[in-house]
Motif scaffolding. Structure first.
Motif, PDB file in Angstrom:
ATOM      1  N   ALA A 101       1.104  -1.548  -0.032  1.00  0.00           N
ATOM      2  CA  ALA A 101      -0.084  -0.404   0.131  1.00  0.00           C
ATOM      3  C   ALA A 101       0.936   1.753   0.675  1.00  0.00           C
ATOM      4  CB  ALA A 101      -0.591   0.310   1.463  1.00  0.00           C
ATOM      5  N   ALA A 102       1.997   1.413   0.183  1.00  0.00           N
ATOM      6  CA  ALA A 102       2.709   2.490   0.391  1.00  0.00           C
ATOM      7  C   ALA A 102       3.239   3.016  -0.777  1.00  0.00           C
ATOM      8  CB  ALA A 102       4.373   1.783   1.394  1.00  0.00           C
ATOM      9  N   TRP A 103       3.383   1.543  -1.601  1.00  0.00           N
ATOM     10  CA  TRP A 103       3.898   2.358  -3.372  1.00  0.00           C
ATOM     11  C   TRP A 103       2.063   2.568  -3.986  1.00  0.00           C
ATOM     12  CZ3 TRP A 103       2.497   0.006  -7.033  1.00  0.00           C
ATOM     13  CH2 TRP A 103       1.535  -1.050  -7.254  1.00  0.00           C
ATOM     14  N   LEU A 104       0.852   2.083  -3.931  1.00  0.00           N
ATOM     15  CA  LEU A 104      -0.137   1.648  -4.463  1.00  0.00           C
ATOM     16  C   LEU A 104      -0.368   3.180  -3.924  1.00  0.00           C
ATOM     17  CD1 LEU A 104      -1.835   0.956  -6.543  1.00  0.00           C
ATOM     18  CD2 LEU A 104      -3.479  -0.212  -4.256  1.00  0.00           C
ATOM     19  N   GLY A 105      -0.035   3.634  -2.785  1.00  0.00           N
ATOM     20  CA  GLY A 105      -0.677   5.646  -2.077  1.00  0.00           C
ATOM     21  C   GLY A 105      -0.174   5.706  -3.139  1.00  0.00           C
ATOM     22  N   LYS A 106       1.023   6.445  -3.754  1.00  0.00           N
ATOM     23  CA  LYS A 106       1.438   7.125  -4.293  1.00  0.00           C
ATOM     24  C   LYS A 106       0.941   7.581  -5.543  1.00  0.00           C
ATOM     25  CE  LYS A 106       5.139   5.276  -5.994  1.00  0.00           C
ATOM     26  NZ  LYS A 106       5.037   5.515  -7.449  1.00  0.00           N
TER      27      LYS A 106
ATOM     28  N   GLY B  15       4.719   2.227  -8.878  1.00  0.00           N
ATOM     29  CA  GLY B  15       5.301   0.460  -8.374  1.00  0.00           C
ATOM     30  C   GLY B  15       6.611   1.226  -7.562  1.00  0.00           C
ATOM     31  N   TYR B  16       6.959   0.134  -7.190  1.00  0.00           N
ATOM     32  CA  TYR B  16       8.307   0.617  -6.044  1.00  0.00           C
ATOM     33  C   TYR B  16       9.384   0.200  -7.074  1.00  0.00           C
ATOM     34  CZ  TYR B  16      12.498  -1.253  -3.349  1.00  0.00           C
ATOM     35  OH  TYR B  16      13.904  -1.167  -2.939  1.00  0.00           O
ATOM     36  N   LEU B  17      10.635   1.217  -6.560  1.00  0.00           N
ATOM     37  CA  LEU B  17      11.906   1.576  -6.786  1.00  0.00           C
ATOM     38  C   LEU B  17      12.598   1.630  -6.149  1.00  0.00           C
ATOM     39  CD1 LEU B  17      14.286   1.864  -9.100  1.00  0.00           C
ATOM     40  CD2 LEU B  17      12.685   3.934  -9.430  1.00  0.00           C
ATOM     41  N   GLY B  18      13.846   0.617  -5.975  1.00  0.00           N
ATOM     42  CA  GLY B  18      14.801   1.144  -4.531  1.00  0.00           C
ATOM     43  C   GLY B  18      15.671   0.671  -5.267  1.00  0.00           C
ATOM     44  N   CYS B  19      16.715   0.416  -4.044  1.00  0.00           N
ATOM     45  CA  CYS B  19      18.128  -0.331  -4.211  1.00  0.00           C
ATOM     46  C   CYS B  19      18.740  -0.387  -2.644  1.00  0.00           C
ATOM     47  CB  CYS B  19      19.017   0.783  -4.747  1.00  0.00           C
ATOM     48  SG  CYS B  19      19.963   1.788  -3.612  1.00  0.00           S
TER      49      CYS B  19
ATOM     50  N   VAL C 229      26.008  -2.010 -10.783  1.00  0.00           N
ATOM     51  CA  VAL C 229      25.064  -2.350 -10.137  1.00  0.00           C
ATOM     52  C   VAL C 229      24.182  -3.047 -11.193  1.00  0.00           C
ATOM     53  CG1 VAL C 229      24.918  -0.110  -8.390  1.00  0.00           C
ATOM     54  CG2 VAL C 229      23.494  -0.382 -11.611  1.00  0.00           C
ATOM     55  N   ARG C 230      22.774  -4.096 -11.369  1.00  0.00           N
ATOM     56  CA  ARG C 230      21.695  -5.480 -11.623  1.00  0.00           C
ATOM     57  C   ARG C 230      20.199  -4.542 -11.828  1.00  0.00           C
ATOM     58  NH1 ARG C 230      20.604 -10.179  -9.469  1.00  0.00           N
ATOM     59  NH2 ARG C 230      21.101 -10.734  -7.675  1.00  0.00           N
ATOM     60  N   LEU C 231      19.991  -4.700 -12.112  1.00  0.00           N
ATOM     61  CA  LEU C 231      18.278  -4.499 -11.765  1.00  0.00           C
ATOM     62  C   LEU C 231      17.629  -6.181 -11.653  1.00  0.00           C
ATOM     63  CD1 LEU C 231      18.849  -1.771 -13.224  1.00  0.00           C
ATOM     64  CD2 LEU C 231      16.872  -1.827 -14.645  1.00  0.00           C
ATOM     65  N   ARG C 232      17.111  -6.212 -10.239  1.00  0.00           N
ATOM     66  CA  ARG C 232      16.193  -7.183 -10.250  1.00  0.00           C
ATOM     67  C   ARG C 232      14.778  -6.541 -10.126  1.00  0.00           C
ATOM     68  NH1 ARG C 232      15.821  -9.912  -4.053  1.00  0.00           N
ATOM     69  NH2 ARG C 232      14.411 -11.786  -4.963  1.00  0.00           N
ATOM     70  N   GLN C 233      14.290  -7.652 -10.918  1.00  0.00           N
ATOM     71  CA  GLN C 233      12.951  -7.122 -11.724  1.00  0.00           C
ATOM     72  C   GLN C 233      11.323  -8.527 -11.276  1.00  0.00           C
ATOM     73  OE1 GLN C 233      12.273  -5.031 -15.453  1.00  0.00           O
ATOM     74  NE2 GLN C 233      10.024  -4.240 -14.733  1.00  0.00           N
ATOM     75  N   ARG C 234      10.864  -7.935 -10.204  1.00  0.00           N
ATOM     76  CA  ARG C 234      10.021  -9.295 -10.015  1.00  0.00           C
ATOM     77  C   ARG C 234       8.290  -8.753 -10.987  1.00  0.00           C
ATOM     78  NH1 ARG C 234       9.556  -9.213  -3.283  1.00  0.00           N
ATOM     79  NH2 ARG C 234      11.894 -10.308  -2.920  1.00  0.00           N
ATOM     80  N   THR C 235       8.107  -7.588 -11.322  1.00  0.00           N
ATOM     81  CA  THR C 235       6.960  -7.369 -11.668  1.00  0.00           C
ATOM     82  C   THR C 235       7.410  -5.903 -12.946  1.00  0.00           C
ATOM     83  OG1 THR C 235       5.418  -6.411 -10.526  1.00  0.00           O
ATOM     84  CG2 THR C 235       5.590  -7.987 -10.717  1.00  0.00           C
ATOM     85  N   ARG C 236       6.355  -5.076 -13.487  1.00  0.00           N
ATOM     86  CA  ARG C 236       6.729  -4.633 -14.236  1.00  0.00           C
ATOM     87  C   ARG C 236       6.759  -3.040 -13.207  1.00  0.00           C
ATOM     88  NH1 ARG C 236       1.214  -2.953 -17.488  1.00  0.00           N
ATOM     89  NH2 ARG C 236       2.735  -0.601 -17.564  1.00  0.00           N
TER      90      ARG C 236
ATOM     91  N   TRP D  24       7.485  -3.190  -9.976  1.00  0.00           N
ATOM     92  CA  TRP D  24       8.337  -3.565  -8.707  1.00  0.00           C
ATOM     93  C   TRP D  24       9.795  -4.276  -9.387  1.00  0.00           C
ATOM     94  CZ3 TRP D  24      12.355  -6.537  -6.812  1.00  0.00           C
ATOM     95  CH2 TRP D  24      12.611  -6.331  -5.346  1.00  0.00           C
ATOM     96  N   ILE D  25      10.797  -3.099  -8.629  1.00  0.00           N
ATOM     97  CA  ILE D  25      11.859  -2.908  -9.452  1.00  0.00           C
ATOM     98  C   ILE D  25      13.133  -2.288  -8.400  1.00  0.00           C
ATOM     99  CG2 ILE D  25      13.990  -2.215 -11.040  1.00  0.00           C
ATOM    100  CD1 ILE D  25      12.059  -1.355 -12.846  1.00  0.00           C
ATOM    101  N   ARG D  26      14.480  -3.434  -7.957  1.00  0.00           N
ATOM    102  CA  ARG D  26      14.807  -3.254  -6.955  1.00  0.00           C
ATOM    103  C   ARG D  26      16.935  -3.156  -7.703  1.00  0.00           C
ATOM    104  NH1 ARG D  26      16.101  -3.459  -1.299  1.00  0.00           N
ATOM    105  NH2 ARG D  26      17.515  -4.776  -0.321  1.00  0.00           N
TER     106      ARG D  26
END
Length: 315
Positions: A95-100, A264-268, A299-306, A308-310
């Protein structure tokens, strides 16, 4: 014109009923008749559909449960509460990222507003140029006595015209711009002002005298007062040209900026948060922008869904 809360609730109900009916032809005709009955109905329908498409609900995990819950609750909840409930049920734990991503709802009742990743440029009645950055909302209050814009949230740039001051009201201050250009950004903690040309008069609550902000200066204003920022790690006005321009910027701060333009979520990970980044990046395609980072940083991108990227340290 902004639709009433009642009209929005009805539009939400029509969307839910049509979705659950499997596009029933009779129900579709009834919905069309409701939309044609009043201009307000069509406006409410278009705005609900815009949010529906922006959230891409069909692809969200648990969206069916969320829609059923919203349908059961929308009669007793206010419009904003119902949509928040949708966000909380659709992605439990996210909900934290969906709220925005629900911030465009606040723009429904605004004179000018932008959604995620959207920018707007328009001429005001006095000829001044208003530019809005992503997820921003502004109300306009022009009278013979004053020219006032209320920044509800987000970021704006003003290029002032005319001899009368052009005022901007935020939660933290009242700003008066004279012939020139300046940006104002309001977030949850403060108001930030950058003056590109001309001067800006700053009035803060509890201060008897005004303060002049000069060309080239950057300021932070909060409940504790105004503080001049000596140097920024990002060009404060580059967004108006569709760019992010960084100068030795921390990776985690850079990702926070990019996240304003995407869903969505974007972080590191913590071990790469302090890596430094300098360069010019185009905002038109945030996903493509992120693909460039492994070319310049370890760095490398770890992507679970469109959504969610870390970023993690490259092996």
């Amino acid at each position: 014109m902004a639709p009433s809360a009642k009209a929005v609730k009805l539009a939400i109900q029509w969307v839910l009923r049509l979705r659950e009916s499997g596009n029933d032809p009779q129900l579709s005709r009834q919905c069309e008749q409701w939309r044609l009955a009043k201009p307000e109905h069509e406006l409410a329908w278009q705005r609900v559909m815009h949010l529906h498409q922006e959230l891409d609900l069909r692809a969200l995990p648990g969206a069916g449960v969320a829609l059923q819950t919203l349908e059961a609750s929308q009669r007793r909840l206010q419009r904003r509460q119902a949509l928040k409930l949708l966000g909380g049920v659709a992605l439990v734990g996210s909900a934290a990222w969906l709220g925005k991503d629900l911030e465009p709802v606040a723009g429904w009742a605004s004179d000018y507003a932008t959604a995620t990743g959207e920018r707007l440029t328009t001429r005001l009645p006095d000829g001044s140029l208003l530019q809005l950055n992503t997820r921003s909302a502004v109300d306009l209050a022009f009278t013979p006595q004053q020219r006032l814009l209320r920044l509800k949230h987000g970021e704006m740039m003003l290029t002032c015209e005319g001899s009368q001051p052009l005022s901007v009201q935020t939660r933290d201050a009242l700003l008066e711009g004279f012939e020139g250009r300046f940006t104002v950004r309001q977030d949850d903690t403060c108001t930030q002002v950058s003056v590109g040309q001309g001067k800006v008069a700053l009035h803060t609550p509890g201060q008897g005298s005004l303060q002049w902000l000069e060309s080239g200066q950057h300021w932070r204003i909060d409940a504790n007062g105004a503080q001049r920022l000596e140097q920024l790690d990002m060009d404060a006005m580059a967004w108006s040209e569709g760019l992010i321009v960084t100068r030795d910027m921390r990776l985690t701060d850079f990702l926070a900026q990019v996240s304003r333009y995407r869903h969505g979520y974007l972080g590191c990970s913590d071990d790469i948060a302090d890596l430094r980044l300098s360069g010019v990046f185009r905002l038109e395609d945030p996903e493509q922008l992120l693909q460039l980072l492994p070319q310049t940083l370890p760095v490398r991108l770890r992507q679970r869904t469109r959504w969610w990227i870390r970023l993690e340290r490259a092996a």
